[in-house]
Design an enzyme around this catalytic site. Sequence first.
Site, PDB file in Angstrom:
ATOM      1  N   ARG A 122     -22.277  45.563  18.277  1.00  0.00           N
ATOM      2  CA  ARG A 122     -21.769  45.565  16.910  1.00  0.00           C
ATOM      3  C   ARG A 122     -22.810  45.073  15.904  1.00  0.00           C
ATOM      4  O   ARG A 122     -22.942  45.638  14.815  1.00  0.00           O
ATOM      5  CB  ARG A 122     -20.489  44.734  16.834  1.00  0.00           C
ATOM      6  CG  ARG A 122     -19.824  44.684  15.460  1.00  0.00           C
ATOM      7  CD  ARG A 122     -19.759  46.026  14.751  1.00  0.00           C
ATOM      8  NE  ARG A 122     -19.166  47.076  15.566  1.00  0.00           N
ATOM      9  CZ  ARG A 122     -19.236  48.359  15.278  1.00  0.00           C
ATOM     10  NH1 ARG A 122     -19.929  48.770  14.212  1.00  0.00           N
ATOM     11  NH2 ARG A 122     -18.663  49.260  16.054  1.00  0.00           N
ATOM     12  N   LYS A 150     -29.921  41.040  -5.725  1.00  0.00           N
ATOM     13  CA  LYS A 150     -28.528  41.478  -5.618  1.00  0.00           C
ATOM     14  C   LYS A 150     -28.291  42.039  -4.206  1.00  0.00           C
ATOM     15  O   LYS A 150     -28.112  43.231  -3.997  1.00  0.00           O
ATOM     16  CB  LYS A 150     -28.216  42.520  -6.690  1.00  0.00           C
ATOM     17  CG  LYS A 150     -28.314  41.951  -8.103  1.00  0.00           C
ATOM     18  CD  LYS A 150     -28.113  43.011  -9.170  1.00  0.00           C
ATOM     19  CE  LYS A 150     -28.264  42.420 -10.558  1.00  0.00           C
ATOM     20  NZ  LYS A 150     -28.142  43.428 -11.628  1.00  0.00           N
ATOM     21  N   LYS A 202     -35.320  34.348 -17.169  1.00  0.00           N
ATOM     22  CA  LYS A 202     -34.419  35.340 -17.747  1.00  0.00           C
ATOM     23  C   LYS A 202     -33.776  34.785 -19.009  1.00  0.00           C
ATOM     24  O   LYS A 202     -34.083  33.679 -19.459  1.00  0.00           O
ATOM     25  CB  LYS A 202     -33.387  35.764 -16.710  1.00  0.00           C
ATOM     26  CG  LYS A 202     -34.024  36.360 -15.441  1.00  0.00           C
ATOM     27  CD  LYS A 202     -33.038  37.102 -14.594  1.00  0.00           C
ATOM     28  CE  LYS A 202     -32.650  38.406 -15.229  1.00  0.00           C
ATOM     29  NZ  LYS A 202     -31.720  39.212 -14.388  1.00  0.00           N
ATOM     30  N   GLU A 233     -38.448  37.649 -19.007  1.00  0.00           N
ATOM     31  CA  GLU A 233     -37.617  38.736 -19.522  1.00  0.00           C
ATOM     32  C   GLU A 233     -37.702  38.803 -21.041  1.00  0.00           C
ATOM     33  O   GLU A 233     -37.666  37.783 -21.726  1.00  0.00           O
ATOM     34  CB  GLU A 233     -36.167  38.522 -19.106  1.00  0.00           C
ATOM     35  CG  GLU A 233     -35.211  39.583 -19.617  1.00  0.00           C
ATOM     36  CD  GLU A 233     -33.778  39.302 -19.220  1.00  0.00           C
ATOM     37  OE1 GLU A 233     -32.947  39.093 -20.111  1.00  0.00           O
ATOM     38  OE2 GLU A 233     -33.494  39.280 -18.004  1.00  0.00           O
ATOM     39  N   ASP A 266     -35.812  44.368 -20.369  1.00  0.00           N
ATOM     40  CA  ASP A 266     -34.424  44.491 -19.940  1.00  0.00           C
ATOM     41  C   ASP A 266     -33.585  45.297 -20.926  1.00  0.00           C
ATOM     42  O   ASP A 266     -33.470  44.938 -22.097  1.00  0.00           O
ATOM     43  CB  ASP A 266     -33.812  43.097 -19.758  1.00  0.00           C
ATOM     44  CG  ASP A 266     -32.458  43.157 -19.074  1.00  0.00           C
ATOM     45  OD1 ASP A 266     -32.359  43.800 -18.021  1.00  0.00           O
ATOM     46  OD2 ASP A 266     -31.503  42.561 -19.607  1.00  0.00           O
TER      47      ASP A 266
END
Length: 285
Positions: free
Chosen positions: A102, A137, A169, A202, A224
């Site tokens: 698995r 992410k 950021k 950013e 961005d």
Amino acid sequence: MISEAQFNQELDIIIANAIREDAGDGDHSSLACIPASATGKAKLLVKDEGILAGVAFAKKVFAYVDAGLKVETLLKDGAKVTHGDIAFYVEGSSQSILKAERLVLNAMQRMSAIATKTAFFVGLLQGTTTKILDTRKTTPGIRALEKWAVKIGGGENHRFALYDMIMLKDNHIDFAGGITKAITQTQAYLKEINKELKIIVEARNLEEVKEILKTPGVYRILLDNFNYEDTRAAVALIGEQCLTESSGGINEETIRHYAECGVDYISSGALTHSVYNMDLSLKAV
């Protein structure tokens, strides 16, 4: 980026935790009906199309579960596969094969999906100098696998985590009291702790790009949610002072347009957070 030793340590943690999670105090389904002395052979069958990933990881899993398992590799990571292909055979203790099954399938199905999507995006950028980057992410606990799959698919890894690169950021900038303060305080901090980390900053608009450029030492500027016109203007402003990266909702329809604006990199969280697992099976032979 993290070292090879750190990366391998992450893999070891993933394997140990996944087997603990899945097997617990024993695979009682196998223990109940398969003799400990029984041996068998199984094949990794591809039932889909795309880019294969996770073969090397599968071999690590088999070795962890049972050093006596033998793997015959037919297809390597990065191979283009289609329905009916066989990636490898594994032979040895039947109980051990089933215990590893698995984790091997879960990892390879997701890694292959990520590698396939990455390769598709790389293809969309063909003929440009822009490279595709992943992001943080990722699925908690298996980041190393997902970033490995991006590399297999022809993409490049962004920072691995919060500790191997500085990324200022919008929230960092706002909490620090502005772009210049954020950069200078970061540089002072790195000097104080005697650490060399690349700094990415950013920018939300062209005025912020101009302000970033006033302070030397920035490795890359992240543009961005810029439109095409502003991206081209930003690339012209930045010139050779540092690298450029576009991000923010870029998809398969827009990615090449951003590349043609001249950015060095395009980052996409979709490489790891929006994929459909490749259909793979481990079948006894």
